[in-house]
Structure formats: C-alpha cells, structure tokens
Design a protein around this motif. Structure first.
Motif, PDB file in Angstrom:
ATOM      1  N   ARG A   1       1.118  -1.358  -0.007  1.00 30.17           N
ATOM      2  CA  ARG A   1       0.138  -0.341   0.121  1.00 30.17           C
ATOM      3  C   ARG A   1       0.733   1.592   0.451  1.00 30.17           C
ATOM      4  NH1 ARG A   1      -3.117  -1.404   5.243  1.00 30.17           N
ATOM      5  NH2 ARG A   1      -0.715  -2.185   5.057  1.00 30.17           N
ATOM      6  N   GLY A   2       0.297   2.258  -0.268  1.00 31.81           N
ATOM      7  CA  GLY A   2       0.677   3.668  -0.262  1.00 31.81           C
ATOM      8  C   GLY A   2       2.001   3.883   0.768  1.00 31.81           C
ATOM      9  N   LYS A   3       1.147   3.252   2.005  1.00 30.35           N
ATOM     10  CA  LYS A   3       2.645   4.076   3.276  1.00 30.35           C
ATOM     11  C   LYS A   3       3.234   3.153   2.992  1.00 30.35           C
ATOM     12  CE  LYS A   3      -0.128   1.281   7.367  1.00 30.35           C
ATOM     13  NZ  LYS A   3       0.038   0.235   6.789  1.00 30.35           N
ATOM     14  N   ASP A   4       3.487   1.927   2.805  1.00 30.40           N
ATOM     15  CA  ASP A   4       4.111   1.223   2.834  1.00 30.40           C
ATOM     16  C   ASP A   4       5.313   1.282   1.782  1.00 30.40           C
ATOM     17  OD1 ASP A   4       3.234  -0.384   4.106  1.00 30.40           O
ATOM     18  OD2 ASP A   4       2.219  -1.428   2.566  1.00 30.40           O
ATOM     19  N   LEU A   5       5.402   2.445   1.095  1.00 30.82           N
ATOM     20  CA  LEU A   5       6.007   3.007  -0.090  1.00 30.82           C
ATOM     21  C   LEU A   5       7.526   3.920  -0.176  1.00 30.82           C
ATOM     22  CD1 LEU A   5       4.065   1.758  -3.049  1.00 30.82           C
ATOM     23  CD2 LEU A   5       4.988   0.730  -2.507  1.00 30.82           C
ATOM     24  N   ILE A   6       7.093   4.755   0.917  1.00 25.83           N
ATOM     25  CA  ILE A   6       7.494   6.108   0.941  1.00 25.83           C
ATOM     26  C   ILE A   6       9.157   6.157   1.624  1.00 25.83           C
ATOM     27  CG2 ILE A   6       5.886   7.044   1.718  1.00 25.83           C
ATOM     28  CD1 ILE A   6       6.813   7.376   4.998  1.00 25.83           C
ATOM     29  N   HIS A   7       9.659   5.008   1.965  1.00 25.59           N
ATOM     30  CA  HIS A   7      10.745   4.915   2.464  1.00 25.59           C
ATOM     31  C   HIS A   7      11.927   4.229   0.696  1.00 25.59           C
ATOM     32  CE1 HIS A   7      10.061   5.747   6.165  1.00 25.59           C
ATOM     33  NE2 HIS A   7       9.849   4.778   6.480  1.00 25.59           N
ATOM     34  N   PHE A   8      11.073   3.746  -0.568  1.00 27.98           N
ATOM     35  CA  PHE A   8      11.730   3.656  -1.354  1.00 27.98           C
ATOM     36  C   PHE A   8      12.329   4.560  -2.370  1.00 27.98           C
ATOM     37  CE2 PHE A   8       8.877  -0.348  -0.472  1.00 27.98           C
ATOM     38  CZ  PHE A   8       9.533  -0.819  -1.329  1.00 27.98           C
ATOM     39  N   PHE A   9      11.264   5.979  -1.429  1.00 24.61           N
ATOM     40  CA  PHE A   9      11.765   7.261  -2.773  1.00 24.61           C
ATOM     41  C   PHE A   9      12.696   8.102  -2.324  1.00 24.61           C
ATOM     42  CE2 PHE A   9       6.841   5.990  -4.161  1.00 24.61           C
ATOM     43  CZ  PHE A   9       7.247   6.921  -4.874  1.00 24.61           C
ATOM     44  N   ASN A  10      13.206   8.709  -2.517  1.00 22.98           N
ATOM     45  CA  ASN A  10      14.553   9.322  -2.131  1.00 22.98           C
ATOM     46  C   ASN A  10      14.097  11.022  -1.432  1.00 22.98           C
ATOM     47  OD1 ASN A  10      16.875   7.935  -2.185  1.00 22.98           O
ATOM     48  ND2 ASN A  10      16.782   9.099  -4.170  1.00 22.98           N
ATOM     49  N   GLU A  11      14.718  11.753  -0.960  1.00 23.66           N
ATOM     50  CA  GLU A  11      13.938  13.306  -0.051  1.00 23.66           C
ATOM     51  C   GLU A  11      13.837  13.737  -1.285  1.00 23.66           C
ATOM     52  OE1 GLU A  11      16.531  14.757   2.852  1.00 23.66           O
ATOM     53  OE2 GLU A  11      16.982  13.010   4.104  1.00 23.66           O
TER      54      GLU A  11
END
Lengths: 310, 310
Positions: free
Chosen positions: B247-257
């Motif tokens: 889900r979306g919230k699982d994904l934030i750490h796949f992105f850079n700042e």
C-alpha cells in the motif's frame, strides 16, 4: 521425461546435447543468399537462414545424439520471425526423434511463471481448445526468485511429463559473483541452490532420476564434483564444453558411478565446426558434415574420459 | 533514458507504471467474441483479444501515467501471435508517448545475453540494415549469472540510450529463499546484489540517476529502506502494490528525499479493475473506465503517502 532422455542416451551411447544457438555469422553464404532472395535482408530473411542452417545440421547429426538444446535468445533477436524459427526447429527435432531442451532461462513468480511454463512446456486453454505454443520437452529455469518461481514449472512438468534444468552453477567467468558467495553457515550459495534442487526434485522422480535437473558448468569441475554428491538424483546439464574451455577429462566427476547423471552440451563447437581449423577441409559448402565429424569427436572424447575415469 | 522517465513522472505527477499483464480471463466477452470471430478460437484469436484489450486500456489511461510495463510471459504463452501482440502493444504505447519497461527478466551469459539485449533494447544487423525487434525503452534483468550476464545489457543501454531494472529483492513470498541468505560477512545476498547494481550503474549516469535501476518489491518495505540507501542513484521499480498487498504508506521509504527514485507498478489492480467490487459499477462494457478510475486512485494513494511521509 528424464527416463526418456536416459533411454536415448543409452541407445546412442552419447551423453551429449547439441546446442542449436545459431548466430547469423555462422550461417554459410549459400544459405543466406537463398533466404534473402526469398524473404529479403530482413528479420524474416535472417530467421529463414538460421532455420535452414539448423535443418541441415539436424539432418546430419540426429542419428548420433539424444537431444538438442536450442538457445531461445539467438532466435528472439530476430523478433517474431525468429521465434517462429525457434518453434519450427523444435518441431523438426522432435519429428526426428530428438529430445528438445529449451534453453530459455525463464524465471518469474506466480501466475507469470505459470505463463512461461505454459508457453514452453504446457498447454494454453483458449475456450474449449488447448494449444502448446513452443512444446519443448525440458526447459532451463533461473532460481533467483525462489520456489514461487519454480513451483509452476514443476506443476506443469508433473501434468505434462516434462522436465527442468535449474541453474545452479553456470559456466561463465563471473558466475561466482553471487553463486559462489559463502553463506553464514559455511555453504556456498550454489550448494544451497543445489540442495533445494535435490529437494524439489524428490516429488518428480521418474526411475532412478528426477525430472528436475540442474545446470552446472563444465568450467567448474570441483564444484561439479561437490554438486554431484549434493544432488545424486538430479541429472546435470553441463554447458561450457569445447568453446568455453571444458574438456572430457574435466567432466568425469559430473557423472554418477552408473555412468549416468550428466549430459554435456556443446554449441558453437558443433554447429560452427566448419569455422575451426581442424574441420576447415569441409568448407562452408559442407558445413553440416563438419558438424557430424565434431559430434563424433566429442562423443569419443567424453566416452574415452568416462572409460578411463570410472 | 532515466532522465526521460523522470521528466514524464514529474509532468504527470505520477510515480507509477501500469503493468500490462493481460490474462485471457480478464478480457471482456465483447472483445473476445469479436477477436474469435475474426481469427478463430486460436492462439491468433487470443492474441488479438489481449491486444484489443490493451489498446482500450492504453487509450483510457495514457495521459495520466509516465510508463507501462508489459509482462512478456503473458504474451509468450500465446506463441508467435502473442509475441506479435507484445510488439504491437509496445509500439502503440510508444506512439502514445509512454515509456515502455519490458518485464522480460532475461539473463544469460556473453553472446547470449547480448542477443537478448539486442532483441529487446538494441538493433540486430542483417547485412547492411538494422532492425529493432521489440524496442522496449527499459528491460528487467536477472542477476544470478553475475556481471557477464549484465554487461551486454549495459553496453547496449550505453549505445542506444536505454535502461535496465535489475532484480534485487522480488515481491513474492519465497523471494527470501536465496535473496535473503545471510552471507559470511553479515550482509544479505540482496544487499550484495544492491551494491553491485549501484556500482554497475555508476558508468551509466544520466543526470542525478543512473540508467541502471533495481527491482525491489513493495511487500518488503524494510528491505526497500535499506536498499534505497545502498543504491542512492538507482531508480527502484516497485512491484507488489495493490493485488500483491503493498500500500501507499509502505512505499515512502523507496523514495529519496527529492521525492524521486522510485516508480510503483500495479498490474491486475489497474487492468482488471472492473472485476473488483469497488469498480464493479463500470461493468465489463466499460472496463477501460474502471482502469482509469483505478489509476487515479493509485496516484492519489501514493502521492498522499509521499506528502504525509516526506
């Protein structure tokens, strides 16, 4: 399916498989000229060229060998037409009584792996009819995704009496990048993969051997010896003979004491034999006879090593 | 090539890719009936069905998204005709301005890997002409064979301005069978593979990111976080969103700042949205509108999570 392969190996006394990996530069000019005249210097023309080249080679060697291993990449590079030449090659080999190992190295997960298994070893259902698109007898499979990727292939093998060769230790120089990694429990990754192959294969026994085999490169005889013991019931498909540097004497430890358990592949060394100095007398006009001579030499080399070694 | 993907992601404000993985059972009856009427209940008829299905979906969503990811296995299972539908889908998407990530998971060695790279990202030379058989913009690649298997792809990417996503940690339940193995030096295998991907990618930088990306499943957010740091310059293609459980919230750490660095795939969740309860009001007759609604919901879910999380 492995029992059928073993039967053919015994009958031909040839534990070898010929890799049908045609490169356009191997195809003699007289074949290419004819193909281009008919289909143009196009993907279709090139695919016709490799198909006619294969056909000549198969006609010249089919009585000597149990199996062939077409490398799908070499066909895929000619697009749709290449894939058609791949399928025609498989059909033709099977008509000649050869077992076909599709060197496809596919591997994905769940329904995707199932689609690959269907494409290559199974039947796809379209309403009330079934079709078998590429109908190889065996396929090579990549294990990086774990059992999820392998299970759909195993299921199709069970249903359709087909077989697999799972990549364990490949023949290339950098196969060690990941496969040779030492795990915390002091096994190499390839040993762990070998153990899994042995375990996965237990549910697909057909006689003394499993329909689930392994790929272990001729260029790594020590690892081959270790893996032979880890996977006693798995047939080992051994690439890397000849052009990649492996020789008959390196291969004896890939076999079991029953003289079975391994099948050695040569591709370039057979299909492009006429380009080697030792077979140059045949010339491009008789390239298929050079291939036949190379097959006989390979059988003799391997059987000689086996007789001396076992 | 990655710069082009990033530009499209910025323009659409949608760090997503739609997986075009058609199963025959997803294709609504009105499309199948028409296809079978024209080509029979055959491989050709089925391939026509999935192609028309794809076309409708693409027409309905192309303006919302930067890229698509056709899964070649789903086409390969319909043989030659399926491969033709795959190529037609790629051409059509590219005409619509979409970037195409061929989910081919190929991987072999030397000249064989080169043939795959040629088939999918490069040009094959036939006498004095060149042809690009499947002409994807990116391809997914399996790393099990080491750098020998990757190098030919990197070379073609350099020459033709294309990109790769190398499998590092896949989304499936058993991806840990081998990828999670702890190595002697206390790294997981996927970490080592990630380090190699980062290193291999250094020679293919295009702006802030490399043309050599990685596949890391949405279903493994912790590993995603670790790998994000190991491969700061590699774009991560993230499968496993939606149907596979991410889900979306699982994904934030796949992105850079910078809000970049990842592109999230959904396949079934988009292309077969009309079969879900939440979109059933569209019905099979308006399946493509259900897909559009599902794309909008996915973009909103992911952007919402990113805004909340970063």
């Amino acid at each position: 399916m492995i029992d059928q392969l073993i039967e053919k190996i015994k009958k031909t006394k040839a534990p070898i498989v010929v890799g049908l990996d045609p490169m356009l530069e191997y195809v003699p000019k007289h074949i290419k000229t004819k193909a281009y005249a008919r289909y143009g210097k196009t993907l279709e023309g090139a695919a016709e060229g490799i198909w006619q080249y294969n056909k000549k080679i198969i006609d010249a060697i089919y009585d000597l060998i149990p199996a062939v291993k077409p490398q799908i990449a070499m066909y895929e590079q000619f697009g749709i037409w290449g894939m058609q030449a791949y399928e025609k090659t498989i059909s033709y080999c099977q008509k000649k009584g050869l077992i076909v190992i599709g060197d496809i190295k596919r591997g994905d997960i769940g329904s995707t792996s199932q689609a690959y298994a269907t494409a290559h070893l199974g039947n796809v259902r379209i309403e009330d009819q079934e079709f078998s698109p590429f109908h190889e007898d065996f396929a090579t499979v990549n294990p990086y995704l774990g059992i999820d990727g392998i299970k759909p292939f195993i299921d199709v093998c069970k249903k359709e009496n087909k077989g697999l060769f799972i990549l364990v230790k490949t023949s290339n120089p950098s196969s060690g990048d990941f496969q040779d990694q030492m795990l915390e429990d002091h096994r190499h990754l390839y040993e762990l993969v070998g153990e899994k192959v042995a375990a996965w294969g237990m549910e697909l026994m057909s006689g003394n051997y499993s329909d689930v085999g392994a790929v272990v490169g001729a260029t790594y005889p020590e690892q081959g010896q270790a893996l032979r013991k880890i996977m006693p019931k798995s047939y080992i498909l051994v690439p890397g003979y000849g052009a990649q540097g492996g020789r008959g004497k390196d291969l004896i430890h890939f076999f079991n004491e029953d003289g079975l358990g391994a099948i050695v592949n040569s591709s370039r060394g057979i299909i492009a034999a006429y380009l080697q100095d030792s077979y140059s007398q045949y010339g491009p006009e008789h390239f298929e006879e050079a291939s036949r001579a190379a097959v006989l030499a390979m059988i003799s080399d391997i059987n000689g090593a086996l007789e001396a070694g076992i």
